[in-house]
Design a protein around this motif. Structure first.
Motif, PDB file in Angstrom:
ATOM      1  N   LYS A 254       0.817  -1.223   0.000  1.00 48.17           N
ATOM      2  CA  LYS A 254       0.000   0.000   0.000  1.00 48.17           C
ATOM      3  C   LYS A 254       0.843   1.264   0.000  1.00 48.17           C
ATOM      4  O   LYS A 254       0.331   2.355  -0.241  1.00 48.17           O
ATOM      5  CB  LYS A 254      -0.933  -0.004   1.207  1.00 48.17           C
ATOM      6  N   LYS A 255       2.144   1.143   0.253  1.00 44.76           N
ATOM      7  CA  LYS A 255       3.021   2.312   0.305  1.00 44.76           C
ATOM      8  C   LYS A 255       3.950   2.415  -0.901  1.00 44.76           C
ATOM      9  O   LYS A 255       4.763   3.334  -0.969  1.00 44.76           O
ATOM     10  CB  LYS A 255       3.847   2.280   1.601  1.00 44.76           C
ATOM     11  N   LEU A 256       3.835   1.463  -1.834  1.00 43.80           N
ATOM     12  CA  LEU A 256       4.717   1.469  -3.001  1.00 43.80           C
ATOM     13  C   LEU A 256       4.331   2.582  -3.963  1.00 43.80           C
ATOM     14  O   LEU A 256       3.153   2.952  -4.075  1.00 43.80           O
ATOM     15  CB  LEU A 256       4.631   0.123  -3.746  1.00 43.80           C
ATOM     16  N   GLY A 257       5.334   3.114  -4.671  1.00 44.48           N
ATOM     17  CA  GLY A 257       5.050   4.050  -5.753  1.00 44.48           C
ATOM     18  C   GLY A 257       4.279   3.347  -6.855  1.00 44.48           C
ATOM     19  O   GLY A 257       4.322   2.112  -6.979  1.00 44.48           O
ATOM     20  N   GLN A 258       3.574   4.111  -7.677  1.00 39.79           N
ATOM     21  CA  GLN A 258       2.724   3.513  -8.708  1.00 39.79           C
ATOM     22  C   GLN A 258       3.522   2.626  -9.666  1.00 39.79           C
ATOM     23  O   GLN A 258       3.079   1.526 -10.028  1.00 39.79           O
ATOM     24  CB  GLN A 258       2.014   4.614  -9.505  1.00 39.79           C
ATOM     25  N   GLN A 259       4.691   3.122 -10.082  1.00 38.42           N
ATOM     26  CA  GLN A 259       5.486   2.368 -11.045  1.00 38.42           C
ATOM     27  C   GLN A 259       5.963   1.043 -10.450  1.00 38.42           C
ATOM     28  O   GLN A 259       5.912  -0.006 -11.080  1.00 38.42           O
ATOM     29  CB  GLN A 259       6.701   3.192 -11.509  1.00 38.42           C
ATOM     30  N   GLU A 260       6.414   1.102  -9.202  1.00 31.67           N
ATOM     31  CA  GLU A 260       6.923  -0.109  -8.560  1.00 31.67           C
ATOM     32  C   GLU A 260       5.788  -1.090  -8.272  1.00 31.67           C
ATOM     33  O   GLU A 260       5.961  -2.311  -8.387  1.00 31.67           O
ATOM     34  CB  GLU A 260       7.664   0.242  -7.280  1.00 31.67           C
ATOM     35  N   LEU A 261       4.631  -0.562  -7.908  1.00 28.69           N
ATOM     36  CA  LEU A 261       3.459  -1.414  -7.674  1.00 28.69           C
ATOM     37  C   LEU A 261       3.102  -2.170  -8.953  1.00 28.69           C
ATOM     38  O   LEU A 261       2.811  -3.373  -8.923  1.00 28.69           O
ATOM     39  CB  LEU A 261       2.283  -0.569  -7.207  1.00 28.69           C
ATOM     40  N   PHE A 262       3.152  -1.448 -10.072  1.00 30.75           N
ATOM     41  CA  PHE A 262       2.844  -2.072 -11.364  1.00 30.75           C
ATOM     42  C   PHE A 262       3.874  -3.152 -11.695  1.00 30.75           C
ATOM     43  O   PHE A 262       3.531  -4.251 -12.131  1.00 30.75           O
ATOM     44  CB  PHE A 262       2.821  -0.991 -12.450  1.00 30.75           C
ATOM     45  N   PHE A 263       5.150  -2.830 -11.471  1.00 32.01           N
ATOM     46  CA  PHE A 263       6.218  -3.789 -11.755  1.00 32.01           C
ATOM     47  C   PHE A 263       6.089  -5.042 -10.888  1.00 32.01           C
ATOM     48  O   PHE A 263       6.369  -6.161 -11.337  1.00 32.01           O
ATOM     49  CB  PHE A 263       7.586  -3.138 -11.527  1.00 32.01           C
ATOM     50  N   SER A 264       5.654  -4.882  -9.651  1.00 38.10           N
ATOM     51  CA  SER A 264       5.566  -6.023  -8.735  1.00 38.10           C
ATOM     52  C   SER A 264       4.602  -7.089  -9.248  1.00 38.10           C
ATOM     53  O   SER A 264       4.718  -8.257  -8.877  1.00 38.10           O
ATOM     54  CB  SER A 264       5.126  -5.546  -7.343  1.00 38.10           C
ATOM     55  N   LYS A 265       3.670  -6.685 -10.107  1.00 37.31           N
ATOM     56  CA  LYS A 265       2.725  -7.651 -10.667  1.00 37.31           C
ATOM     57  C   LYS A 265       3.389  -8.577 -11.690  1.00 37.31           C
ATOM     58  O   LYS A 265       2.805  -9.585 -12.093  1.00 37.31           O
ATOM     59  CB  LYS A 265       1.545  -6.922 -11.335  1.00 37.31           C
ATOM     60  N   MET A 266       4.589  -8.235 -12.116  1.00 32.67           N
ATOM     61  CA  MET A 266       5.290  -9.040 -13.121  1.00 32.67           C
ATOM     62  C   MET A 266       6.290 -10.025 -12.508  1.00 32.67           C
ATOM     63  O   MET A 266       6.860 -10.856 -13.210  1.00 32.67           O
ATOM     64  CB  MET A 266       6.046  -8.125 -14.094  1.00 32.67           C
ATOM     65  N   ILE A 267       6.492  -9.921 -11.210  1.00 31.38           N
ATOM     66  CA  ILE A 267       7.504 -10.752 -10.554  1.00 31.38           C
ATOM     67  C   ILE A 267       7.198 -12.239 -10.685  1.00 31.38           C
ATOM     68  O   ILE A 267       8.090 -13.061 -10.906  1.00 31.38           O
ATOM     69  CB  ILE A 267       7.632 -10.359  -9.068  1.00 31.38           C
ATOM     70  N   THR A 268       5.929 -12.592 -10.561  1.00 30.12           N
ATOM     71  CA  THR A 268       5.552 -14.008 -10.654  1.00 30.12           C
ATOM     72  C   THR A 268       5.968 -14.599 -11.995  1.00 30.12           C
ATOM     73  O   THR A 268       6.520 -15.709 -12.054  1.00 30.12           O
ATOM     74  CB  THR A 268       4.033 -14.178 -10.463  1.00 30.12           C
ATOM     75  N   LYS A 269       5.729 -13.860 -13.083  1.00 29.39           N
ATOM     76  CA  LYS A 269       6.107 -14.325 -14.420  1.00 29.39           C
ATOM     77  C   LYS A 269       7.617 -14.448 -14.543  1.00 29.39           C
ATOM     78  O   LYS A 269       8.134 -15.439 -15.091  1.00 29.39           O
ATOM     79  CB  LYS A 269       5.559 -13.375 -15.483  1.00 29.39           C
ATOM     80  N   ILE A 270       8.340 -13.460 -14.047  1.00 26.48           N
ATOM     81  CA  ILE A 270       9.804 -13.509 -14.105  1.00 26.48           C
ATOM     82  C   ILE A 270      10.317 -14.734 -13.345  1.00 26.48           C
ATOM     83  O   ILE A 270      11.180 -15.476 -13.827  1.00 26.48           O
ATOM     84  CB  ILE A 270      10.409 -12.219 -13.509  1.00 26.48           C
ATOM     85  N   GLU A 271       9.752 -14.971 -12.169  1.00 28.61           N
ATOM     86  CA  GLU A 271      10.182 -16.106 -11.347  1.00 28.61           C
ATOM     87  C   GLU A 271       9.868 -17.430 -12.045  1.00 28.61           C
ATOM     88  O   GLU A 271      10.679 -18.369 -12.006  1.00 28.61           O
ATOM     89  CB  GLU A 271       9.494 -16.042  -9.991  1.00 28.61           C
ATOM     90  N   GLU A 272       8.701 -17.515 -12.688  1.00 26.92           N
ATOM     91  CA  GLU A 272       8.334 -18.737 -13.406  1.00 26.92           C
ATOM     92  C   GLU A 272       9.325 -19.044 -14.520  1.00 26.92           C
ATOM     93  O   GLU A 272       9.727 -20.192 -14.727  1.00 26.92           O
ATOM     94  CB  GLU A 272       6.931 -18.593 -13.993  1.00 26.92           C
TER      95      GLU A 272
END
Length: 561
Positions: A254-272
């Motif tokens: 809830k405290k992340l910047g907008q850009q970082e919040l958006f990027f965090s949604k891609m971590i699962t794909k990168i990890e896969e």
């Protein structure tokens, strides 16, 4: 110089005051037409606009002069009619708009070429025009950036909030760069675009910076082909950085910047995508897993380097092979060089002191290989696998024969061969193999009856070619042909002899082990010819695919331990 691009809206005056928040203070502007607020804000922010480009539909074109006259009532848009280029907006559909965008781009580039000494910055108003006008601007922005053109403000005049505001949409559009950067890392191991995107952002957390550093280290490690131990350390670092960042996001979302919040949604794909080579703790990832991953990702150069350099040491260290006779190890160590480990000596060049029996493994020509395979009743598929890496042109011939047999009815095969182009490899070989003075169709019909299958009727034709014709047709020398046909078998026989004499022991299936030795030797030979000698037989897309397939086949054998 500053350029402004916009889709001109219809004439519909409605006086409204807009607020544009620049960060330092608020800029207020009162306008009547849809395009005016954003264009005034661009002019205010940049100290003026040097040229305008307007996409104008047929309907709006009828009001063009009236619209420009209204523009010029504003101080920020004085003399706009003297520095504007009108570009026709083709139709009201997205498909029609693409042509208009291409035309607009051509006009912009022409203007830029007329001012070679100036630094050009392009700004956009995405307010006016059809409802899909903002969508039209997306490919234009990407095209401009691709050509190295700086894109500045991308403004949108929002009339539907109170008070009315002018918003900067560049951050939203930059999300395409963020997604593209993540995709580049997933597909190519390249972190450059992600680093570039976050470099200009103020609110970037330390865990994200550490993750980007770990991703960059892996990118460098893959590119320069480091040692196996160094690669493992980098993968452990990346795994740790991913875990730390996921934990950070979970606690601070809830405290992340907008850009970082958006990027965090891609971590699962990168990890896969990297899961098969992440250690998931401090354990080492096997060379087999890393090399397989490189092949699957298309990093063929890296896969080849890791394959040739890492596997011999891995097989010894992980006890795929153990030495009953310690003299073997000492003999290999005596030949070790700085650029090549003693394990590499063992797998590539070591020969037992008393030699080996090569009666069944003497180098033979490709014609002899074909004859042996035919007499043993091999399928054409099995034969095709055994000739891999010997000659691209010969492989193409065998593949072509198999394809024809798959698609052409056997009863029509003879007639089909004579309808092929004269330079077609199948026709060339088959016709050349027919003895003079016989009925060609009758001869082939009899051969088909004897060989039982159409593919072998074609393939075994090479046996009746003279050596001279064979070498000319397949563009290979007899000497090279024989060396290729026999070398891998020799290495296989070395290890078979050592096993028979109980000089070594293995912890995997004997047949699989000897098959691996054969493939490893053959792959090393292909790789050497490809990169050290620029051999045309081992270059090109088909050769890449063949090498990839053989690497994977040999790696799969090691998973059967």
């Amino acid at each position: 110089m500053n350029i402004a691009i916009f889709v001109m809206s219809p004439y519909g005056p409605r006086e409204t005051t807009y607020i544009y928040r620049t960060g330092n203070d608020d800029f207020l502007v009162t306008c009547r037409l849809s395009n005016e607020p954003a264009l005034c804000c661009i002019s205010h922010e940049c100290g003026g606009i040097d040229h305008f480009f307007a996409l104008v539909s047929g309907k709006v074109g009828k009001e063009y002069d009236k619209i420009l006259n209204d523009f010029e009532q504003l101080d920020e848009l004085k003399s706009v009619s003297q520095k504007i280029t009108q570009v026709e907006l083709d139709g009201g559909t997205l498909q029609g708009a693409l042509k208009s965008i291409s035309d607009l781009f051509d006009h912009i580039m022409k203007y830029i070429r007329m001012h070679p000494e100036d630094t050009i910055c392009v700004h956009l108003d995405v307010t006016g025009g059809f409802r899909h006008a903002s969508m039209m601007m997306l490919p234009l922005i990407q095209l401009l950036r691709y050509n190295g053109i700086q894109v500045g403000k991308v403004l949108y005049s929002n009339f539907f909030v109170k008070p009315a505001i002018v918003e900067d949409a560049i951050e939203l559009l930059d999300m395409f760069s963020l997604v593209g950067g993540a995709d580049n890392f997933v597909s190519f191991g390249d972190v450059t675009r992600l680093q570039s995107y976050f470099a200009g952002k103020k609110m970037v957390s330390n865990p994200l910076k550490q993750l980007l550093d770990a991703m960059d280290s892996l990118s460098d490690t893959i590119r320069i082909c480091v040692s196996y131990s160094a690669m493992n350390q980098v993968l452990i670092h990346l795994d740790y950085a991913l875990i730390q960042y996921k934990d950070f996001v979970a606690s601070m979302e809830k405290k992340l910047g907008q850009q970082e919040l958006f990027f965090s949604k891609m971590i699962t794909k990168i990890e896969e995508e990297y899961s098969s080579i992440l250690p998931h703790g401090n354990r080492s990832v096997s060379p087999v897993a890393i090399i397989t991953w490189c092949v699957q990702k298309g990093f063929l150069q890296q896969a080849i380097t890791f394959y040739t350099e890492w596997l011999p040491q891995y097989l010894v260290k992980d006890h795929f092979i153990d030495f009953i006779d310690s003299k073997i190890k000492k003999a290999c160590q005596s030949q070790e060089r700085g650029y090549s480990s003693w394990e590499n000596v063992l797998f590539r060049t070591y020969m037992p002191p008393n030699g080996i029996d090569l009666d069944d493994y003497q180098p033979v020509s490709l014609q002899a290989c074909t004859n042996n395979a035919y007499k043993k009743g091999w399928s054409s598929q099995h034969f095709f696998k055994t000739i891999s890496g010997k000659s691209d042109r010969f492989e193409s011939f065998v593949k072509r024969a198999r394809d024809l047999a798959s698609f052409v009815d056997e009863s029509k095969m003879v007639d089909t061969i004579f309808t092929l182009p004269k330079k077609d490899l199948v026709r060339l070989v088959v016709v050349k193999s027919i003895p003079k003075g016989v009925d060609r169709r009758d001869f082939l019909a009899k051969r088909l009856s004897k060989t039982k299958t159409a593919d072998w009727m074609i393939i075994e034709s090479v046996i009746r070619l003279s050596k001279k014709d064979f070498n000319e047709i397949f563009c290979i020398s007899e000497e090279k042909n024989e060396i290729i046909a026999g070398k891998s078998n020799t290495r296989e026989k070395v290890f078979e002899t050592l096993l028979n004499q109980k000089k070594i022991s293995i912890t995997m299936d004997r047949k699989s082990f000897l098959r691996f030795i054969f493939l490893y030797s053959q792959n090393v030979m292909m790789i050497r010819n490809r990169f050290n000698h620029a051999d045309n037989d081992f270059m090109g897309e088909e050769a890449d695919q063949r090498i990839s397939q053989q690497l994977i086949e040999s790696l799969q054998l090691l998973q059967k331990k």
